[in-house]
Design a protein around this motif. Structure first.
Motif, PDB file in Angstrom:
ATOM      1  N   ASN A  90      47.236  49.743 -22.115  1.00 41.25           N
ATOM      2  CA  ASN A  90      45.934  49.075 -22.106  1.00 41.25           C
ATOM      3  C   ASN A  90      46.079  47.680 -22.712  1.00 41.25           C
ATOM      4  O   ASN A  90      46.729  47.518 -23.749  1.00 41.25           O
ATOM      5  CB  ASN A  90      44.906  49.848 -22.942  1.00 41.25           C
ATOM      6  N   LEU A  92      44.778  44.757 -24.885  1.00 39.25           N
ATOM      7  CA  LEU A  92      43.860  44.673 -26.009  1.00 39.25           C
ATOM      8  C   LEU A  92      43.241  43.293 -26.178  1.00 39.25           C
ATOM      9  O   LEU A  92      42.066  43.175 -26.526  1.00 39.25           O
ATOM     10  CB  LEU A  92      44.574  45.071 -27.308  1.00 39.25           C
ATOM     11  N   GLU A 106      48.523  47.910 -25.927  1.00 38.57           N
ATOM     12  CA  GLU A 106      48.967  49.148 -26.559  1.00 38.57           C
ATOM     13  C   GLU A 106      49.607  50.031 -25.490  1.00 38.57           C
ATOM     14  O   GLU A 106      49.132  50.070 -24.344  1.00 38.57           O
ATOM     15  CB  GLU A 106      47.813  49.888 -27.242  1.00 38.57           C
ATOM     16  N   ILE A 108      50.562  53.917 -25.052  1.00 35.84           N
ATOM     17  CA  ILE A 108      50.381  55.252 -25.631  1.00 35.84           C
ATOM     18  C   ILE A 108      51.344  56.225 -24.953  1.00 35.84           C
ATOM     19  O   ILE A 108      51.452  56.243 -23.722  1.00 35.84           O
ATOM     20  CB  ILE A 108      48.938  55.737 -25.439  1.00 35.84           C
ATOM     21  N   ARG A 115      52.259  55.471 -30.448  1.00 35.54           N
ATOM     22  CA  ARG A 115      51.501  54.331 -29.931  1.00 35.54           C
ATOM     23  C   ARG A 115      52.279  53.072 -30.265  1.00 35.54           C
ATOM     24  O   ARG A 115      52.604  52.829 -31.420  1.00 35.54           O
ATOM     25  CB  ARG A 115      50.115  54.267 -30.561  1.00 35.54           C
ATOM     26  N   SER A 141      50.531  58.494 -33.561  1.00 40.14           N
ATOM     27  CA  SER A 141      49.167  58.409 -33.048  1.00 40.14           C
ATOM     28  C   SER A 141      48.752  59.726 -32.397  1.00 40.14           C
ATOM     29  O   SER A 141      49.579  60.449 -31.847  1.00 40.14           O
ATOM     30  CB  SER A 141      49.072  57.281 -32.017  1.00 40.14           C
ATOM     31  N   GLN A 143      46.372  59.588 -30.039  1.00 39.89           N
ATOM     32  CA  GLN A 143      45.725  59.186 -28.796  1.00 39.89           C
ATOM     33  C   GLN A 143      46.304  59.959 -27.620  1.00 39.89           C
ATOM     34  O   GLN A 143      47.523  60.089 -27.470  1.00 39.89           O
ATOM     35  CB  GLN A 143      45.866  57.675 -28.574  1.00 39.89           C
ATOM     36  N   LYS A 147      40.139  58.548 -21.363  1.00 38.45           N
ATOM     37  CA  LYS A 147      39.271  57.389 -21.605  1.00 38.45           C
ATOM     38  C   LYS A 147      37.789  57.748 -21.633  1.00 38.45           C
ATOM     39  O   LYS A 147      37.342  58.654 -20.936  1.00 38.45           O
ATOM     40  CB  LYS A 147      39.505  56.326 -20.531  1.00 38.45           C
ATOM     41  N   LYS A 180      37.486  57.354 -31.061  1.00 39.49           N
ATOM     42  CA  LYS A 180      38.854  56.974 -31.403  1.00 39.49           C
ATOM     43  C   LYS A 180      39.528  58.018 -32.294  1.00 39.49           C
ATOM     44  O   LYS A 180      40.712  58.316 -32.113  1.00 39.49           O
ATOM     45  CB  LYS A 180      38.850  55.612 -32.117  1.00 39.49           C
ATOM     46  N   THR A 185      40.685  56.605 -25.629  1.00 40.28           N
ATOM     47  CA  THR A 185      40.664  55.154 -25.440  1.00 40.28           C
ATOM     48  C   THR A 185      39.279  54.793 -24.923  1.00 40.28           C
ATOM     49  O   THR A 185      38.747  55.480 -24.043  1.00 40.28           O
ATOM     50  CB  THR A 185      41.737  54.716 -24.422  1.00 40.28           C
ATOM     51  N   ASP A 187      36.733  52.078 -23.100  1.00 43.92           N
ATOM     52  CA  ASP A 187      36.536  50.876 -22.289  1.00 43.92           C
ATOM     53  C   ASP A 187      35.056  50.525 -22.291  1.00 43.92           C
ATOM     54  O   ASP A 187      34.214  51.369 -21.968  1.00 43.92           O
ATOM     55  CB  ASP A 187      36.992  51.101 -20.841  1.00 43.92           C
TER      56      ASP A 187
END
Length: 226
Positions: A90, A92, A106, A108, A115, A141, A143, A147, A180, A185, A187
């Protein structure tokens, strides 16, 4: 006087459009890198980098490691093209000054619980944006690559009145923080894109204050997708 204001307005508009166009071009370059490394597409990676570019990476013992772009591209040439590598990327932020730019992305890797933050230096060469340098660092992370689409408003006034309004900053940050923490993630999108009006900002609240001064978070709010 009206003509002067009109001219200033047109100059401002043209400058904004130019900047948006350049941002889109840089996004395409970074996406070539992201999609190329996510799906073993070496030609996309090669397209993103200036031929003599270097990547400044780290080995497992954190020793600095300089990798020429051509060597980095070769890592993906002998793998099955189109096969997902487990990397989810993604963008940033992007910052432009004339013919140079910096960007942050980033990467992931849910399977490995990692991450990466990638920092890019780009230069406009023969009307094309190329990555001339990249460095990265990793962290643990949670993550997961999934999304959340967060829809916000561009409306600045109540109806046809002059009564100002905006998106509640507290509602945005509380929801964002929850998402988060659960590994999503986020958007942000709005009907018109671009920046959005904000209201009810309370800097005595630690979460609001932290995110208000978080460059990546505020960049996302200022550069809405449509």
């Amino acid at each position: 006087m009206k003509n002067i204001f009109l001219m200033i307005g047109l100059i401002s508009l043209s400058t904004s459009i130019f900047a948006q166009t350049e941002v889109s071009k840089i996004e395409n370059t970074i996406l070539n890198y992201i999609n190329g490394t996510s799906y073993n597409k070496s030609k996309l990676i090669e397209k993103a980098f200036y031929p003599s570019a270097n990547l400044y990476l780290e080995k497992k013992d954190k020793t600095p490691w300089t990798v020429p772009a051509k060597d980095y591209v070769s890592w993906y040439k002998n793998k099955k093209e189109g096969e997902f590598t487990g990397r989810i990327g993604n963008i940033l932020s992007i910052d432009i000054f004339e013919g140079i730019a910096t960007a942050k992305a980033e990467i992931i890797i849910p399977k490995g619980g990692e991450r990466y933050i990638d920092l890019f230096l780009l230069k406009k060469i023969k009307n094309e944006w190329k990555i001339i340098s990249k460095t990265a660092i990793s962290e643990k992370s949670n993550q997961n690559g999934n999304k959340i689409l967060f829809i916000v408003s561009n409306v600045s006034f109540h109806g046809a009145s002059q009564l100002p309004t905006g998106n509640s900053f507290s509602e945005i940050v509380n929801a964002y923080d929850t998402f988060k923490k659960e590994g999503f993630t986020v958007d942000f999108v709005s009907p018109k894109g671009g920046s959005i009006p904000l209201a009810y900002i309370n800097t005595s609240d630690s979460l609001q204050k932290n995110l208000l001064y978080n460059e990546d978070f505020m960049y996302a709010l200022k550069h809405q997708k449509t």
